[in-house]
Scaffold this active site. Structure first.
Site, mmCIF file in Angstrom:
data_model
loop_
_atom_site.group_PDB
_atom_site.id
_atom_site.type_symbol
_atom_site.label_atom_id
_atom_site.label_comp_id
_atom_site.label_asym_id
_atom_site.label_seq_id
_atom_site.Cartn_x
_atom_site.Cartn_y
_atom_site.Cartn_z
ATOM 1 N N SER A 1 60.659 -52.022 -8.763
ATOM 2 C CA SER A 1 59.566 -52.682 -8.043
ATOM 3 C C SER A 1 59.552 -54.201 -8.292
ATOM 4 C CB SER A 1 58.230 -52.068 -8.449
ATOM 5 O OG SER A 1 58.036 -52.189 -9.843
ATOM 6 N N THR A 2 59.918 -54.641 -9.496
ATOM 7 C CA THR A 2 59.947 -56.085 -9.768
ATOM 8 C C THR A 2 61.081 -56.741 -8.989
ATOM 9 O OG1 THR A 2 59.266 -55.446 -12.014
ATOM 10 C CG2 THR A 2 59.736 -57.766 -11.643
ATOM 11 N N ASP B 1 67.503 -58.532 -12.791
ATOM 12 C CA ASP B 1 67.075 -57.129 -12.827
ATOM 13 C C ASP B 1 65.837 -56.989 -13.719
ATOM 14 O OD1 ASP B 1 67.011 -54.416 -12.369
ATOM 15 O OD2 ASP B 1 68.973 -53.985 -13.256
ATOM 16 N N ASP C 1 62.681 -51.352 -18.330
ATOM 17 C CA ASP C 1 61.566 -50.468 -18.691
ATOM 18 C C ASP C 1 61.008 -50.850 -20.051
ATOM 19 O OD1 ASP C 1 61.695 -48.704 -16.367
ATOM 20 O OD2 ASP C 1 63.699 -48.298 -17.120
ATOM 21 N N LYS D 1 66.757 -49.289 -19.638
ATOM 22 C CA LYS D 1 66.682 -49.347 -18.185
ATOM 23 C C LYS D 1 67.001 -47.966 -17.619
ATOM 24 C CE LYS D 1 68.583 -52.620 -15.982
ATOM 25 N NZ LYS D 1 67.418 -52.453 -15.079
ATOM 26 N N GLY D 2 66.755 -47.827 -16.327
ATOM 27 C CA GLY D 2 67.106 -46.561 -15.672
ATOM 28 C C GLY D 2 65.913 -45.731 -15.255
ATOM 29 N N GLY D 3 64.706 -46.327 -15.381
ATOM 30 C CA GLY D 3 63.520 -45.613 -14.914
ATOM 31 C C GLY D 3 63.649 -45.210 -13.451
ATOM 32 N N GLU E 1 73.715 -50.552 -12.276
ATOM 33 C CA GLU E 1 73.132 -51.754 -12.900
ATOM 34 C C GLU E 1 74.024 -52.232 -14.045
ATOM 35 O OE1 GLU E 1 68.452 -50.694 -11.931
ATOM 36 O OE2 GLU E 1 69.235 -50.287 -13.917
ATOM 37 N N LYS F 1 56.233 -54.666 -20.780
ATOM 38 C CA LYS F 1 57.570 -54.131 -21.093
ATOM 39 C C LYS F 1 58.115 -54.640 -22.434
ATOM 40 C CE LYS F 1 57.820 -52.336 -16.886
ATOM 41 N NZ LYS F 1 58.808 -52.704 -15.902
#
Ligand code: 5RP
Length: 221
Positions: A30-31, A81, A84, A94-96, A103, A121
């Protein structure tokens, strides 16, 4: 400020790191979606983008930004990027969103990784967020047992397939005292494609959004 407003703030700040006439590496989430929307405003000043997920590629194309295959690109000066979780050492989980493998590949090619996050975060130690592990489907049970032996509780992500056709085990309760060591250990399990620890190739710059504005932190700084 709301969490979305903080994400908006760091997404716009990331534009300052984009190199003119280059191909920009774009992550997912979303970011990053907000970053893509901001990037559309300067699309005439970049050559295009490489996307780390199908969803990001679609969004870039909808904005009229050219999307390149990674194999057709020689260099990516900057990769933007989210994360999480991230620590002061700029190690991340990462990887949510399940895009961890692509990535990690785009991040590996990039000269500079700019991580954009809201302050929620930023953590002292990684591991409260369940660690995503992408596995080849036939290795699901084997890798699950190995994660149990390491002290984690793996949970299969329901009704989810990665862009690479694999499964995700979200591993709860791991004690991540040494992120680079655990990242390597998990990568060595047969059937693991990637794990969501980004410690061996951490971020180079963190743009962290809070009520006080955007704090910029550089690796080692
Ligand atoms: C996707 C990711 C994202 O960067 C991470 O999940 C953060 O997402 P968001 O910006 O929506 O909080 O690693 O695989």
């Amino acid at each position: 400020m709301t969490q979305d407003e903080l994400k908006q703030l760091v997404a716009r700040e990331a534009l300052k790191h984009v190199v003119e006439d280059s191909v920009v590496g774009v992550g997912s989430g979303s970011t990053v979606n907000l970053f893509i929307d901001a990037l559309a405003g300067i699309k005439g000043r970049i050559e295009g983008a490489v996307a780390a997920s199908e969803a990001s590629a679609e969004r870039l194309k909808r904005h009229g930004i050219r999307v390149f295959e990674l194999n057709s690109v020689d260099e990516i000066p900057v990769y933007v990027d989210g994360a999480d979780e991230i620590t002061e050492h700029l190690h991340m989980i990462k990887g949510g969103g399940g895009a961890l493998t692509r990535e990690k590949i785009v991040a590996a090619v990039a000269q500079k990784f700019v991580c954009i996050c809201d302050a929620s975060k930023f953590v002292p130690v990684l591991g409260r967020f369940p660690l995503p592990v992408e596995v080849i489907p036939m290795a699901r049970s084997y890798v699950g047992r190995a994660l149990l032996r390491l002290g984690g509780q793996p949970v299969l992500r329901e009704d989810f397939k990665t862009d690479n056709g694999n499964l995700i085990l979200d591993c709860h309760g791991l004690s991540i005292a040494d992120p680079p060591a655990l990242e390597a250990e998990l990568n060595n399990l047969a059937g693991v494609v990637t794990n969501g620890l980004f410690a061996r190739r951490s971020a180079d710059v963190l743009l962290l959004g809070s009520e006080q504005g955007v704090r910029t932190q550089k690796r080692g700084g």
